[in-house]
Design a protein around this motif. Structure first.
Motif, mmCIF file in Angstrom:
data_model
loop_
_atom_site.group_PDB
_atom_site.id
_atom_site.type_symbol
_atom_site.label_atom_id
_atom_site.label_comp_id
_atom_site.label_asym_id
_atom_site.label_seq_id
_atom_site.Cartn_x
_atom_site.Cartn_y
_atom_site.Cartn_z
ATOM 1 N N ALA A 77 0.826 -1.207 0.000
ATOM 2 C CA ALA A 77 0.000 0.000 0.000
ATOM 3 C C ALA A 77 0.862 1.259 0.000
ATOM 4 C CB ALA A 77 -0.926 -0.005 1.222
ATOM 5 N N VAL A 78 1.895 1.294 0.829
ATOM 6 C CA VAL A 78 2.774 2.468 0.878
ATOM 7 C C VAL A 78 3.545 2.622 -0.427
ATOM 8 C CG1 VAL A 78 4.828 3.423 2.000
ATOM 9 C CG2 VAL A 78 2.961 2.506 3.378
ATOM 10 N N ALA A 79 4.003 1.523 -0.992
ATOM 11 C CA ALA A 79 4.756 1.600 -2.247
ATOM 12 C C ALA A 79 3.922 2.221 -3.355
ATOM 13 C CB ALA A 79 5.232 0.199 -2.650
ATOM 14 N N PRO A 139 11.136 -10.901 -13.200
ATOM 15 C CA PRO A 139 10.561 -10.850 -14.548
ATOM 16 C C PRO A 139 9.623 -9.672 -14.773
ATOM 17 C CG PRO A 139 9.534 -12.586 -13.247
ATOM 18 C CD PRO A 139 10.682 -12.073 -12.445
ATOM 19 N N VAL A 140 9.133 -9.035 -13.681
ATOM 20 C CA VAL A 140 8.309 -7.838 -13.803
ATOM 21 C C VAL A 140 8.914 -6.747 -12.924
ATOM 22 C CG1 VAL A 140 6.184 -9.121 -14.281
ATOM 23 C CG2 VAL A 140 6.764 -8.533 -11.922
ATOM 24 N N GLN A 141 8.424 -5.530 -13.118
ATOM 25 C CA GLN A 141 8.894 -4.397 -12.333
ATOM 26 C C GLN A 141 8.692 -4.664 -10.835
ATOM 27 O OE1 GLN A 141 6.641 -0.662 -12.950
ATOM 28 N NE2 GLN A 141 8.558 0.172 -13.706
ATOM 29 N N ARG A 142 9.712 -4.341 -10.018
ATOM 30 C CA ARG A 142 9.638 -4.566 -8.583
ATOM 31 C C ARG A 142 9.905 -3.269 -7.833
ATOM 32 N NH1 ARG A 142 12.772 -8.997 -5.611
ATOM 33 N NH2 ARG A 142 11.252 -8.304 -4.057
ATOM 34 N N VAL A 143 9.385 -3.205 -6.622
ATOM 35 C CA VAL A 143 9.643 -2.068 -5.754
ATOM 36 C C VAL A 143 10.207 -2.601 -4.447
ATOM 37 C CG1 VAL A 143 7.245 -2.063 -4.940
ATOM 38 C CG2 VAL A 143 8.642 -0.025 -4.639
ATOM 39 N N ALA A 144 11.279 -1.941 -3.952
ATOM 40 C CA ALA A 144 11.972 -2.439 -2.767
ATOM 41 C C ALA A 144 12.486 -1.270 -1.938
ATOM 42 C CB ALA A 144 13.147 -3.330 -3.180
ATOM 43 N N PRO A 145 12.615 -1.447 -0.612
ATOM 44 C CA PRO A 145 13.232 -0.412 0.221
ATOM 45 C C PRO A 145 14.702 -0.222 -0.177
ATOM 46 C CG PRO A 145 12.074 -2.038 1.561
ATOM 47 C CD PRO A 145 12.159 -2.601 0.176
#
Length: 577
Positions: A485-487, A522-528
């Motif tokens: 949710a925050v991402a 394989p797909v776009q990722r979001v990480a700290p």
């Protein structure tokens, strides 16, 4: 992309669709013309050939081929005439009937054009068919080809296509020239996940700006100007000393008077040649002042003032109006109301302006298992995300009106989606997936909402949905997992705010991700991620989405492209503090 100008063909007869205004057909929350204009946004000059459309940006030239509907060659010729000789070596030519078109398509065509020796580069669609109205032409070659024709009216495209061309197979280049093609495109976009870039483009094109109103600038942080601000007073208002020192008249040495000029105090009487008076920074210099001698350049003997040998000669006077004259533009329409804008506006006697926003949000937490206060019962979970959302939204320029909890019922969302007075942004956490308790999508359909982003091609965050209600508010449905949710909130809210306040698209922060290979998938990722001393970031390879512990001692999030090697340039989303 400024090495190219663009011609967008938005006319034609649309004979296979009964003569409708095909470029205005809305697919996936935006018209096909909007899709074409978003794809060429980075070009220098842009010309739209077709019927006049008053809603288009005034920076876009609009022309019409004569006679109307006389074919693509005539339309291209009209567009070339409107562009003129120009400096850009390339011309992008697009038909406004390609709903899946993106800026990446045009970027790739231009890249291939710069590598090619042919006169034009065209796209090939998924069926293997060349799309001669999705291409890039050498400007001089296209102009010469058009000039060789006796007439442009009703000429087929093959009359101008060069003998040698470069063909590039690109996704998203299929056109919609039948009602069935439009239906299939809508069905595809209604469920197809969008990349973050595509989602932002769709949001920017589809959301309606808020109604402008007059407000005190100090009371609307997060709003944006709905009209330009021009200076109501000069800056500086009068000639002032730029330094602490001495106002002098003529060449030295000077006779030093006893009076002193203070900022905000009475202006010293005028100076005669050879006179000087002590003066403070910001004080109104007396008539006759030729310059201000800084303290560090001054030598005083009794009542005589002289310049210290070998010091530079400077005026050190800020002249009336040298920063702003009355009527000068201070900030254009769309400028966000920031502390800098408020201060600069106050300095030229402007304290209120016509604005849009700030965006007002209602937060809706969903799920029978979520409990905000009191002891947890069997099967319940503490609401760990709702209490921090107002702070996160405030850091993004959004004012939170209230926060409510919605139980899991079949029609629980219906009243919430119709009782929308008092807010512009409905932020829903949870209920966006496909489970038995996930009711938001069905409720949006019943409410007649216009779907803008059906899903995100990003992990986590894939179940995200963005829509616009008939009553006006934007709905952002976030995944129920706190980190996801925050991402998504950080990734999409600035674009939503910009669209609703009619502000420019926010500038992104980009830099190298040193350990991208350990995070990518394989797909776009979001990480700290956290900053590194050498610049750029290190991201976390393992992310737990059920809580925000992974954000402790982190500087923000990184958006990692698929299959990215170490050192890949990524987008960074800073965490509001």
């Amino acid at each position: 992309m400024t090495s190219a100008d663009a011609i967008v063909l938005a006319g034609g007869r649309a004979s296979r669709m009964g003569g409708v205004d095909k470029p205005a057909i809305v697919i996936g929350g935006r018209s096909m013309l909007d899709a074409a204009l978003a794809a060429v946004r980075g070009c220098g000059e842009i010309v739209v050939v077709g019927p006049h459309r008053p809603e288009l940006d005034t920076g876009i030239k609009q022309v019409r081929e004569v006679p109307p509907g006389s074919g693509p060659v005539a339309a291209i010729g009209t567009g070339m005439s409107a562009l003129g000789a120009g400096a850009a070596p390339w011309i992008v030519v697009l038909a406004a009937d390609l709903p899946f078109l993106t800026a990446d398509t045009v970027t790739e065509l231009l890249r291939r054009a710069n590598e090619s020796t042919t006169e034009a580069v065209f796209a090939i669609d998924g069926s293997g068919r060349p799309q001669y109205l999705v291409g890039v032409w050498r400007r001089d070659a296209l102009a010469a080809t058009l000039a060789r024709l006796d007439a442009l009216v009703n000429q087929p495209m093959k009359a101008i296509v060069p003998t040698e061309t470069t063909l590039v197979e690109l996704p998203g280049t299929a056109d919609c020239d039948t009602e069935e093609a439009v239906r299939r495109a809508r069905e595809h976009l209604a469920s197809a996940p969008l990349t973050l870039t595509e989602a932002r483009q769709a949001i920017g094109a589809a959301l309606s700006p808020l109604v402008p109103y007059e407000a005190a600038l100090g009371e609307v942080p997060g709003a944006a100007l709905a009209a330009p601000i021009v200076a109501a007073g000069a800056l500086p208002r009068f000639d002032v000393s730029a330094m602490d020192g001495y106002a002098v008249c003529g060449d030295g040495p000077w006779r030093l008077r006893r009076d002193i000029g203070f900022a905000g105090g009475a202006r010293p009487v005028g100076l005669l040649p050879g006179e000087a008076v002590r003066i403070a920074t910001g004080a109104h210099v007396p008539d006759g002042t030729s310059s201000v001698l800084r303290d560090e350049f001054a030598a005083i003997t009794g009542d005589e003032l002289a310049r210290t040998p070998d010091t530079p000669i400077r005026a050190d006077i800020r002249r009336r109006g040298e920063d702003q004259h009355v009527g000068d533009l201070l900030a254009p329409e769309g400028t966000p109301v920031t502390t800098a804008l408020r201060s600069a506006a106050a300095s030229v006697e402007i304290t209120s302006a016509l604005v849009r926003g700030p965006v007002r949000a209602r937060i809706v937490m969903t799920g029978d298992e979520i409990r905000s206060t009191g002891p947890l019962q069997a099967g319940q979970t503490r609401d760990s995300i709702g209490p921090v959302l107002p702070d996160l939204l405030a850091g993004l320029g959004v004012h939170t009106v209230d926060r409510v909890h919605l139980r899991d019922t079949a029609h629980g969302f219906d009243e919430m989606l119709t009782a929308t007075a008092g807010f512009d942004f409905l932020l829903v956490v949870g209920a966006t997936g496909g489970g038995a308790a996930d009711q938001l999508r069905a409720a949006l359909t019943r409410a007649g909402a216009r779907l803008v982003v059906p899903r995100l091609a990003m992990r986590p965050g894939g179940s995200t949905v963005v829509a616009e209600l008939p009553s006006g508010p934007t709905v952002l449905g976030l995944p129920g997992n706190p980190f996801a949710a925050v991402a998504v909130l950080l990734a999409l809210t600035p674009t939503i705010v910009a669209a609703r306040t009619a502000a420019p698209t926010p500038r992104g922060i980009h830099g190298p991700l040193h350990n991208a290979a350990a995070i990518t998938g394989p797909v776009q990722r979001v990480a700290p991620a956290r900053y590194t001393p050498e610049g750029g970031w290190l991201g976390d390879g393992t992310v737990r989405t059920a809580h925000l512990a992974g954000l402790i001692n982190r500087d923000g999030l990184v958006i990692v492209p698929p299959n990215a090697p170490d050192g890949t340039t990524v987008e960074f989303l800073p965490l509001p503090r």
